[in-house]
Design a protein around this motif. Structure first.
Motif, PDB file in Angstrom:
ATOM      1  N   SER A  67       0.826  -1.206   0.000  1.00 13.19           N
ATOM      2  CA  SER A  67       0.000   0.000   0.000  1.00 13.19           C
ATOM      3  C   SER A  67       0.863   1.261   0.000  1.00 13.19           C
ATOM      4  O   SER A  67       0.556   2.230  -0.698  1.00 13.19           O
ATOM      5  CB  SER A  67      -0.929   0.009   1.215  1.00 13.19           C
ATOM      6  OG  SER A  67      -1.858  -1.058   1.122  1.00 13.19           O
ATOM      7  N   LEU A  94       0.907   3.979  -3.078  1.00 11.44           N
ATOM      8  CA  LEU A  94       0.685   5.415  -2.915  1.00 11.44           C
ATOM      9  C   LEU A  94       1.853   6.205  -3.493  1.00 11.44           C
ATOM     10  O   LEU A  94       1.661   7.205  -4.199  1.00 11.44           O
ATOM     11  CB  LEU A  94       0.470   5.787  -1.447  1.00 11.44           C
ATOM     12  CG  LEU A  94       0.281   7.282  -1.174  1.00 11.44           C
ATOM     13  CD1 LEU A  94      -0.938   7.826  -1.906  1.00 11.44           C
ATOM     14  CD2 LEU A  94       0.161   7.545   0.313  1.00 11.44           C
ATOM     15  N   PHE A 110       1.526   6.088  -7.162  1.00 13.00           N
ATOM     16  CA  PHE A 110       0.427   6.968  -7.583  1.00 13.00           C
ATOM     17  C   PHE A 110       0.915   8.416  -7.666  1.00 13.00           C
ATOM     18  O   PHE A 110       0.634   9.119  -8.640  1.00 13.00           O
ATOM     19  CB  PHE A 110      -0.741   6.844  -6.592  1.00 13.00           C
ATOM     20  CG  PHE A 110      -1.879   7.778  -6.867  1.00 13.00           C
ATOM     21  CD1 PHE A 110      -2.820   7.474  -7.834  1.00 13.00           C
ATOM     22  CD2 PHE A 110      -2.009   8.966  -6.159  1.00 13.00           C
ATOM     23  CE1 PHE A 110      -3.875   8.341  -8.094  1.00 13.00           C
ATOM     24  CE2 PHE A 110      -3.053   9.839  -6.409  1.00 13.00           C
ATOM     25  CZ  PHE A 110      -3.992   9.519  -7.384  1.00 13.00           C
ATOM     26  N   LEU A 111       1.649   8.843  -6.666  1.00 15.27           N
ATOM     27  CA  LEU A 111       2.159  10.225  -6.660  1.00 15.27           C
ATOM     28  C   LEU A 111       3.231  10.439  -7.729  1.00 15.27           C
ATOM     29  O   LEU A 111       3.315  11.512  -8.322  1.00 15.27           O
ATOM     30  CB  LEU A 111       2.727  10.575  -5.280  1.00 15.27           C
ATOM     31  CG  LEU A 111       1.694  10.722  -4.168  1.00 15.27           C
ATOM     32  CD1 LEU A 111       2.369  10.842  -2.817  1.00 15.27           C
ATOM     33  CD2 LEU A 111       0.793  11.911  -4.442  1.00 15.27           C
ATOM     34  N   GLY A 158      -1.719  13.756  -8.768  1.00 14.78           N
ATOM     35  CA  GLY A 158      -1.850  12.906  -7.589  1.00 14.78           C
ATOM     36  C   GLY A 158      -1.890  13.687  -6.289  1.00 14.78           C
ATOM     37  O   GLY A 158      -2.698  13.407  -5.402  1.00 14.78           O
ATOM     38  N   LEU A 178      -4.987  13.952  -3.313  1.00 10.67           N
ATOM     39  CA  LEU A 178      -4.815  13.793  -1.864  1.00 10.67           C
ATOM     40  C   LEU A 178      -5.194  15.076  -1.120  1.00 10.67           C
ATOM     41  O   LEU A 178      -5.817  15.022  -0.055  1.00 10.67           O
ATOM     42  CB  LEU A 178      -3.380  13.394  -1.532  1.00 10.67           C
ATOM     43  CG  LEU A 178      -2.945  12.006  -2.020  1.00 10.67           C
ATOM     44  CD1 LEU A 178      -1.497  11.751  -1.668  1.00 10.67           C
ATOM     45  CD2 LEU A 178      -3.836  10.927  -1.445  1.00 10.67           C
ATOM     46  N   THR A 184       0.317  17.047   1.607  1.00 14.64           N
ATOM     47  CA  THR A 184       1.290  16.221   0.903  1.00 14.64           C
ATOM     48  C   THR A 184       2.720  16.733   1.036  1.00 14.64           C
ATOM     49  O   THR A 184       3.662  16.001   0.778  1.00 14.64           O
ATOM     50  CB  THR A 184       0.949  16.133  -0.598  1.00 14.64           C
ATOM     51  OG1 THR A 184       0.911  17.453  -1.133  1.00 14.64           O
ATOM     52  CG2 THR A 184      -0.377  15.433  -0.807  1.00 14.64           C
ATOM     53  N   THR A 209       5.691   9.035   2.986  1.00  9.64           N
ATOM     54  CA  THR A 209       4.500   8.362   2.455  1.00  9.64           C
ATOM     55  C   THR A 209       3.702   7.674   3.554  1.00  9.64           C
ATOM     56  O   THR A 209       2.466   7.657   3.508  1.00  9.64           O
ATOM     57  CB  THR A 209       4.913   7.336   1.389  1.00  9.64           C
ATOM     58  OG1 THR A 209       5.850   7.949   0.506  1.00  9.64           O
ATOM     59  CG2 THR A 209       3.731   6.871   0.574  1.00  9.64           C
ATOM     60  N   PHE A 257      -4.478   9.614   5.622  1.00  6.14           N
ATOM     61  CA  PHE A 257      -5.525   9.047   4.759  1.00  6.14           C
ATOM     62  C   PHE A 257      -6.470   8.182   5.594  1.00  6.14           C
ATOM     63  O   PHE A 257      -7.689   8.260   5.439  1.00  6.14           O
ATOM     64  CB  PHE A 257      -4.885   8.225   3.632  1.00  6.14           C
ATOM     65  CG  PHE A 257      -5.873   7.515   2.762  1.00  6.14           C
ATOM     66  CD1 PHE A 257      -6.637   8.216   1.840  1.00  6.14           C
ATOM     67  CD2 PHE A 257      -6.034   6.138   2.858  1.00  6.14           C
ATOM     68  CE1 PHE A 257      -7.552   7.551   1.028  1.00  6.14           C
ATOM     69  CE2 PHE A 257      -6.940   5.468   2.052  1.00  6.14           C
ATOM     70  CZ  PHE A 257      -7.705   6.176   1.135  1.00  6.14           C
ATOM     71  N   TYR A 305     -11.680   5.284  -2.756  1.00  9.60           N
ATOM     72  CA  TYR A 305     -10.452   6.092  -2.721  1.00  9.60           C
ATOM     73  C   TYR A 305      -9.227   5.199  -2.550  1.00  9.60           C
ATOM     74  O   TYR A 305      -8.190   5.418  -3.185  1.00  9.60           O
ATOM     75  CB  TYR A 305     -10.505   7.137  -1.600  1.00  9.60           C
ATOM     76  CG  TYR A 305     -11.316   8.354  -1.931  1.00  9.60           C
ATOM     77  CD1 TYR A 305     -10.928   9.208  -2.963  1.00  9.60           C
ATOM     78  CD2 TYR A 305     -12.468   8.663  -1.212  1.00  9.60           C
ATOM     79  CE1 TYR A 305     -11.671  10.337  -3.266  1.00  9.60           C
ATOM     80  CE2 TYR A 305     -13.211   9.792  -1.510  1.00  9.60           C
ATOM     81  CZ  TYR A 305     -12.813  10.630  -2.547  1.00  9.60           C
ATOM     82  OH  TYR A 305     -13.552  11.747  -2.851  1.00  9.60           O
ATOM     83  N   LEU A 365      -5.873   4.785  -5.023  1.00  9.04           N
ATOM     84  CA  LEU A 365      -4.508   4.990  -4.543  1.00  9.04           C
ATOM     85  C   LEU A 365      -3.697   3.695  -4.475  1.00  9.04           C
ATOM     86  O   LEU A 365      -2.482   3.742  -4.286  1.00  9.04           O
ATOM     87  CB  LEU A 365      -4.528   5.642  -3.158  1.00  9.04           C
ATOM     88  CG  LEU A 365      -5.212   7.002  -3.077  1.00  9.04           C
ATOM     89  CD1 LEU A 365      -5.238   7.487  -1.640  1.00  9.04           C
ATOM     90  CD2 LEU A 365      -4.535   8.005  -3.987  1.00  9.04           C
TER      91      LEU A 365
END
Length: 177
Positions: free
Chosen positions: A99, A103, A106-107, A113, A117, A124, A135, A142, A157, A161
């Motif tokens: 996970s 993430l 994703f960023l 991205g 968020l 961020t 992260t 989150f 969501y 992500l």
């Protein structure tokens, strides 16, 4: 019986009187001691092998943690703590690390991205330095944000992500942090 005659000659040369029962008892004692020494050596070898395997596994885990830290922008200690916390709440270390990596990916690959968020109410970047936050810290935030919404929406969501469902459930628990 060649061994018997050698042992007998040795004792006679030392000046001992040798009779058959004493010689047999001596030979049995030597045999028992030899078996014990061989058993001890085997146990020592097995222990050394187990230690070597443990050290290799530990080094491999540290190496994997280092490279995961480099890929995700999270500190190694935070990744380790995040994985342990996830395990305490029913997710696996693999789910948790996956996970975090998802993430970070994703960023990295989505220009918008950070905006996604931030739209969720997540910060961020570090306000003082302007650098992207760890992260794992973003995932903790989150979890706090998604705890306020219905699970179905939070799960959508999370899927966007790349956060696993088990990690999401763990993150939504107020005691996770």
């Amino acid at each position: 019986m060649a061994q018997s005659s050698v042992i007998r000659e040795f004792f006679v040369a030392l000046g001992f009187k040798v009779d058959e029962p004493a010689l047999k008892q001596f030979q049995e004692g030597i045999t028992r001691v030899t078996k014990s020494v061989v058993g001890l050596a085997t146990a020592g070898e097995a222990t050394a092998l187990a230690v070597a395997v443990g050290v290799e596994r530990f080094a491999s885990n540290l190496e994997a943690l280092y490279f995961a830290s480099q890929r995700t922008g999270a500190s190694a200690s935070n990744l380790r703590a995040f994985s342990l916390a996830a395990q305490n709440f029913g997710a696996t270390a693999g789910d948790a690390l996956g996970s975090v990596e998802a993430l970070a990916s994703f960023l990295r690959y989505n220009p918008a991205g950070e905006g996604v968020l931030q739209g969720l109410g997540l910060q961020t970047r570090d306000p003082k330095t302007g650098k992207v936050r760890d992260t794992t810290d973003m995932l903790l935030d989150f979890g706090k944000q998604t705890a306020k919404m219905p699970f179905s929406l939070a799960n959508q969501y999370a899927q966007i992500l790349g956060v696993s469902e088990r990690t999401l459930i763990a993150l939504r628990n107020g005691d996770f942090e």
